[in-house]
Design a protein around this motif. Structure first.
Motif, PDB file in Angstrom:
ATOM      1  N   TYR A 241       2.974  56.806  29.435  1.00 20.93           N
ATOM      2  CA  TYR A 241       4.495  56.433  28.809  1.00 20.93           C
ATOM      3  C   TYR A 241       4.534  57.659  29.079  1.00 20.93           C
ATOM      4  O   TYR A 241       6.030  57.978  29.613  1.00 20.93           O
ATOM      5  CB  TYR A 241       4.510  56.023  27.421  1.00 20.93           C
ATOM      6  N   ILE A 242       4.014  59.211  28.545  1.00 25.75           N
ATOM      7  CA  ILE A 242       4.148  60.498  28.569  1.00 25.75           C
ATOM      8  C   ILE A 242       4.602  60.382  29.304  1.00 25.75           C
ATOM      9  O   ILE A 242       5.294  61.574  29.525  1.00 25.75           O
ATOM     10  CB  ILE A 242       4.286  61.119  27.059  1.00 25.75           C
TER      11      ILE A 242
ATOM     12  N   PHE B 151      -0.054  55.483  25.948  1.00 22.50           N
ATOM     13  CA  PHE B 151       0.678  56.446  25.483  1.00 22.50           C
ATOM     14  C   PHE B 151       0.435  57.587  26.223  1.00 22.50           C
ATOM     15  O   PHE B 151       1.607  58.339  27.117  1.00 22.50           O
ATOM     16  CB  PHE B 151       0.956  57.060  23.987  1.00 22.50           C
TER      17      PHE B 151
ATOM     18  N   HIS C 286     -30.448  50.441   5.701  1.00 23.56           N
ATOM     19  CA  HIS C 286     -29.850  51.320   4.740  1.00 23.56           C
ATOM     20  C   HIS C 286     -28.579  50.030   4.175  1.00 23.56           C
ATOM     21  O   HIS C 286     -28.007  49.403   3.806  1.00 23.56           O
ATOM     22  CB  HIS C 286     -29.035  52.093   5.360  1.00 23.56           C
ATOM     23  N   GLY C 287     -30.000  49.555   3.177  1.00 19.73           N
ATOM     24  CA  GLY C 287     -29.217  47.827   2.225  1.00 19.73           C
ATOM     25  C   GLY C 287     -28.894  46.711   3.370  1.00 19.73           C
ATOM     26  O   GLY C 287     -29.242  46.554   4.595  1.00 19.73           O
TER      27      GLY C 287
ATOM     28  N   TRP D 190       7.652  59.247  30.945  1.00 19.54           N
ATOM     29  CA  TRP D 190       8.731  59.547  30.611  1.00 19.54           C
ATOM     30  C   TRP D 190       9.367  61.629  30.776  1.00 19.54           C
ATOM     31  O   TRP D 190      10.816  61.111  31.524  1.00 19.54           O
ATOM     32  CB  TRP D 190       8.812  59.549  29.033  1.00 19.54           C
ATOM     33  N   TYR D 191       8.492  62.001  30.836  1.00 18.10           N
ATOM     34  CA  TYR D 191       8.643  63.310  31.224  1.00 18.10           C
ATOM     35  C   TYR D 191       9.133  64.064  32.843  1.00 18.10           C
ATOM     36  O   TYR D 191      10.035  64.459  33.176  1.00 18.10           O
ATOM     37  CB  TYR D 191       7.228  64.621  31.095  1.00 18.10           C
TER      38      TYR D 191
ATOM     39  N   ASP E 276      10.387  61.349  34.415  1.00 17.98           N
ATOM     40  CA  ASP E 276      11.693  60.768  35.162  1.00 17.98           C
ATOM     41  C   ASP E 276      11.596  59.894  37.151  1.00 17.98           C
ATOM     42  O   ASP E 276      12.950  60.766  37.070  1.00 17.98           O
ATOM     43  CB  ASP E 276      12.426  61.760  34.445  1.00 17.98           C
TER      44      ASP E 276
ATOM     45  N   MET F  98      -8.653  49.777   8.730  1.00 21.53           N
ATOM     46  CA  MET F  98      -9.671  51.362   7.756  1.00 21.53           C
ATOM     47  C   MET F  98      -9.746  51.506   6.344  1.00 21.53           C
ATOM     48  O   MET F  98     -11.370  51.931   6.888  1.00 21.53           O
ATOM     49  CB  MET F  98      -7.567  52.401   7.994  1.00 21.53           C
TER      50      MET F  98
ATOM     51  N   ARG G 165     -12.502  50.263   3.789  1.00 17.32           N
ATOM     52  CA  ARG G 165     -14.098  50.035   3.837  1.00 17.32           C
ATOM     53  C   ARG G 165     -14.434  48.944   2.860  1.00 17.32           C
ATOM     54  O   ARG G 165     -14.773  48.191   4.242  1.00 17.32           O
ATOM     55  CB  ARG G 165     -15.038  51.546   3.422  1.00 17.32           C
TER      56      ARG G 165
END
Lengths: 426, 174
Positions: free
Chosen positions: A295-296, A292, A424-425, A299-300, A302, A339, A341
Motif C-alpha cells: 500500500y505505502i 501495508f 514443560h508441563g 501511495w507514495y 502515485d 495477545m 496469554r
C-alpha cells in the motif's frame, strides 16, 4: 501410542455427513441455477463467487500442506502433533484441481483481457502473457506440479505411520493401508528411508509452492484488473492463505484434542495450542506487514496505473467501509485477541478465534476480487444467496474431504521421532 | 541492611529438589525468594506462574508510542505545511511508519525500564540477608531459596529444607 492409533479410525457421524452433503447440494444448485437462469449480472456474480472460493479453499488446502512441510523442514518438535492435521488439508487438493478446471469455462466472463486486451498506445503489450490458451496451459502445469509433489509428500509421511500402526495392531487400516504399504519392508529401515526421502521432497515442495503459488495468485486474482500489477501481491495473497489455514488448523487441533481425551492431551498440550495460537498471531502481523508494504509504495509512487486498484478499495464507498472492516477484523482484533496469554491458553476461545480468522480471510479475498469486476461508478457490495450458498458448498466439500481423509489415517504422526510429550508441563 | 532479617536460606544443587522445596514452603503460606543462575520455567511453575505486571507496562507503552508517532507527525506536518502531489497534509499511510517504529521503540525502552523498576520494587519488598548476597555461587552453579519467617518457625523451615535435599541451610536471626 496404541490408544491414539486405536482412536484414529472413526466414522463421520451420520448427521454431519448428511449436513455436509446438503451444503454441497445447495452450493451446486446455486451454481447451476445462477448460471442457467441468471441475467448477465447474475452469471457474473456466480462466476465471481466461484472464483473467490476456488482460490480461497484451494490456496488454504495447499497452505495446510505447506505448514506440515515447514514443520518437517525446521525439524520442529512443538508442531509435530499438528503435522497430520495440517497434511489432511491436502485431501481437498484433487477437488480443488477440478474446480480450477471448471473455472476455466468462466474465464471469458471474469477476465477482461480474454476479449479486450490491454492497449498501450494501441498495442496489446500484455497479450504475450495474457492470452487464454497460454493461461490455461501454464496454470494446469503449475497445479499438477504443485499438487502432485504435495501428494508425494503426504504419501511419504503417511507410509511409516501406517507401518507403525500395523506393528502395534496387525491388520490396522484395512485396504487403504494394504495399498499404501505395498513393498513396505522392515519398519525400522523404512522409517529412516522415508524420513530421508521426505527431507528431500520438503524443500522441493517449498520452492515449488513459492513459484507456482505466486504464478497462480497473479494469474487468477491479480489479472482481474489487467492494468494493475504488484510484485508483492503473490506473497501477500499466500500469506493470507497461510493465515486462513492456521485459523482452520486451530479449530481442528482443539477439536481433536478434546476428542482424543487424555491420550491426545499428552501430545497436543495446552502449551502447544498456545504456540499454534502465537504462530497465528505472528501470521496476522506478517499479512498486515505485506499488505501495508504494498500500500505505502503505491501511495507514495502515485502512478496512474497503480493507484486505481487502491482508490476503488480504500477511498470510494461502499468498498472503503469493507476495507476498514477487514483491517479491524484481521489485524486489530486478532492482534488484541491473541495477545493475552490466558486467552491463548483457553482452547475454546482459540477455536472460535480460528474460525473468525478464516472467515475474515474469506472477506479479504472477497475485497480483492469483487471491486475489480465492477464497472467504474457502479460500485456496490453484492452479498446474498449467491455468495452464501456457493461458499457453503465449498465449505461442505472441504470439510467432507478433510474428515474422510482424517477418518482413515493415524491422527498423529505416530512413527515420527520428533513426536514427543511436551516437557514443560501441560 | 537497616531492616533486620529473620529467616532461613538454603542452597540446592538439583532443580527437582528445589522445586519440591518451593512447593512445600508455599504450602505453609510463605512466598519464598528464589535465586537461580539461569532462567528455568520449572521455577515459575513451582512459584505458581504469577502474572507479571510487565506485559501491561509494555502494552501501555506501545499504545503511547503509537499515539505519539501519529500525533507528532501530524503536528509537524500541520505546523510547516508542504503540499506534495495533491496528497493530504495530514495523511495516514506515511505516518503509520513512524507510528509503527515509535510503538516498537517505546515498548522496548519502557519494557527495559519496567524490568528495572519492578525488580527494584521487588528487592525492596523482599530484603535479602547480607550473607545471601555474598554467596556468589547463586550466579554460577547453585539454586537458592530464601524464606523470611518469624523466629518461632525458624526450626521448622530448617528441617523442611534439609528434608528436601538442601546442600547448605543457614539460619539468620539478626
Amino acid at each position: 501410542m496404541k490408544a491414539i492409533v486405536e482412536k484414529s479410525l472413526f466414522e463421520i457421524p451420520k448427521q454431519i455427513r448428511m449436513l455436509l452433503w446438503a451444503l454441497i447440494g445447495l452450493g451446486v444448485l446455486m451454481f447451476v441455477v445462477g448460471l442457467a437462469i441468471g441475467d448477465h449480472e447474475g452469471v457474473k456474480r456466480t462466476w465471481q463467487t466461484f472464483l473467490i472460493n476456488v482460490v480461497f479453499w484451494g490456496g488454504l488446502s495447499q497452505a495446510g500442506v505447506i505448514m506440515a512441510v515447514i514443520w518437517q523442514l525446521t525439524d520442529s518438535k512443538w508442531g509435530r502433533p499438528f503435522k497430520r492435521l495440517a497434511e489432511a488439508f491436502g485431501a481437498f487438493l484433487p477437488i480443488s484441481f477440478l474446480m480450477f478446471i471448471i473455472l476455466f469455462f468462466g474465464g471469458h466472463i471474469l477476465y477482461e483481457w480474454v476479449e479486450k486486451p490491454f492497449l498501450h498506445h494501441g498495442v496489446a503489450v500484455k497479450a504475450g502473457w495474457l492470452n487464454y490458451h497460454f493461461f490455461i496451459t501454464r496454470n494446469i502445469f503449475w497445479l499438477l506440479l504443485m499438487y502432485g509433489v504435495s501428494f508425494a509428500f503426504i504419501r511419504l509421511s503417511l507410509k511409516p505411520d501406517f507401518g507403525f500402526a500395523r506393528t502395534l495392531i496387525p491388520g490396522w487400516g484395512g485396504t487403504l493401508a494394504d495399498k499404501l504399504l505395498k513393498g513396505y519392508n522392515n519398519h525400522k529401515d523404512e522409517v529412516v528411508r522415508m524420513e530421508l526421502l521426505s527431507r528431500k521432497v520438503a524443500p522441493v515442495l517449498m520452492i515449488i509452492y513459492a513459484i507456482a503459488g505466486s504464478f497462480i495468485s497473479w494469474d487468477f486474482v491479480m489479472t482481474l484488473d489487467q492494468e494493475w500489477f504488484s510484485t508483492l501481491f503473490a506473497a501477500f495473497f499466500m500469506m493470507g492463505n497461510l493465515h486462513a489455514a492456521l485459523g482452520l488448523l486451530l479449530i481442528v487441533a482443539v477439536t481433536v484434542r478434546s476428542k482424543l481425551g487424555s491420550d491426545g492431551e499428552a501430545y497436543i498440550t495446552i502449551n502447544r495450542i498456545h504456540d499454534l495460537a502465537k504462530l497465528t498471531f505472528a501470521c496476522a502481523m506478517a499479512w498486515t506487514y505485506l499488505g501495508f508494504s504494498q500500500y505505502i509504495v503505491i501511495w507514495y509512487g502515485d502512478l496512474s496505473e497503480e493507484t486505481p486498484f487502491l482508490i476503488i478499495r480504500s477511498m470510494i464507498q461502499p468498498w472503503s467501509t469493507v476495507f476498514v472492516i477487514v483491517i479491524l477484523w484481521l489485524f486489530v482484533s486478532v492482534f488484541l485477541g491473541l495477545m493475552p496469554r490466558t486467552l491463548c491458553r483457553t482452547p475454546n476461545f482459540v477455536r472460535a478465534m480460528g474460525g473468525y480468522i478464516a472467515l475474515g480471510q474469506w472477506f479479504a479475498v472477497y475485497l480483492i476480487v469483487v471491486p475489480s469486476l465492477q464497472e467504474p461508478g457502479h460500485y456496490h457490495i453484492p452479498f446474498g444467496l449467491h455468495e452464501i450458498l456457493i461458499t457453503a458448498g465449498f465449505g461442505g466439500a472441504f470439510a467432507l474431504a478433510y474428515l474422510t481423509f482424517l477418518s482413515k489415517v493415524p491422527l498423529l504422526p505416530v512413527s515420527d521421532k520428533h513426536l514427543c510429550h511436551s516437557w514443560h508441563g501441560r | 541492611m537497616s531492616k533486620k532479617f529473620s529467616g532461613v536460606w538454603g542452597t540446592f544443587e538439583y532443580l527437582d529438589e528445589l522445586t519440591s522445596a518451593i512447593k512445600a514452603v508455599r504450602q505453609k503460606g510463605i512466598e519464598p525468594t528464589v535465586l537461580s543462575p539461569c532462567p528455568r520455567h520449572e521455577i515459575d511453575h513451582a512459584l505458581g506462574d504469577r502474572q507479571s505486571r510487565l506485559p501491561f507496562i509494555s502494552l501501555c507503552a506501545g499504545a503511547l508510542g503509537c499515539l505519539t508517532g501519529y500525533s507528532f507527525t501530524a503536528w509537524t506536518a500541520a505546523d510547516w505545511v508542504l503540499p506534495v502531489g495533491g496528497k493530504p497534509i495530514i495523511a495516514i499511510p506515511p505516518f503509520t511508519i513512524i507510528g509503527f517504529e515509535l510503538t516498537i521503540l517505546f515498548t522496548a525502552l519502557f519494557t527495559l525500564m519496567g524490568v528495572v523498576l519492578l525488580a527494584t520494587v521487588d528487592t525492596l519488598k523482599n530484603p535479602l540477608p547480607s550473607s545471601v548476597k555474598k554467596y556468589v555461587r547463586f550466579q554460577r552453579d547453585r539454586f537458592g531459596i530464601v524464606i523470611p519467617c518469624e523466629s518461632a518457625k525458624l526450626n521448622d523451615f530448617q528441617v523442611l529444607l534439609n528434608n528436601h535435599g538442601a546442600e547448605e541451610v543457614h539460619v539468620e536471626n539478626e
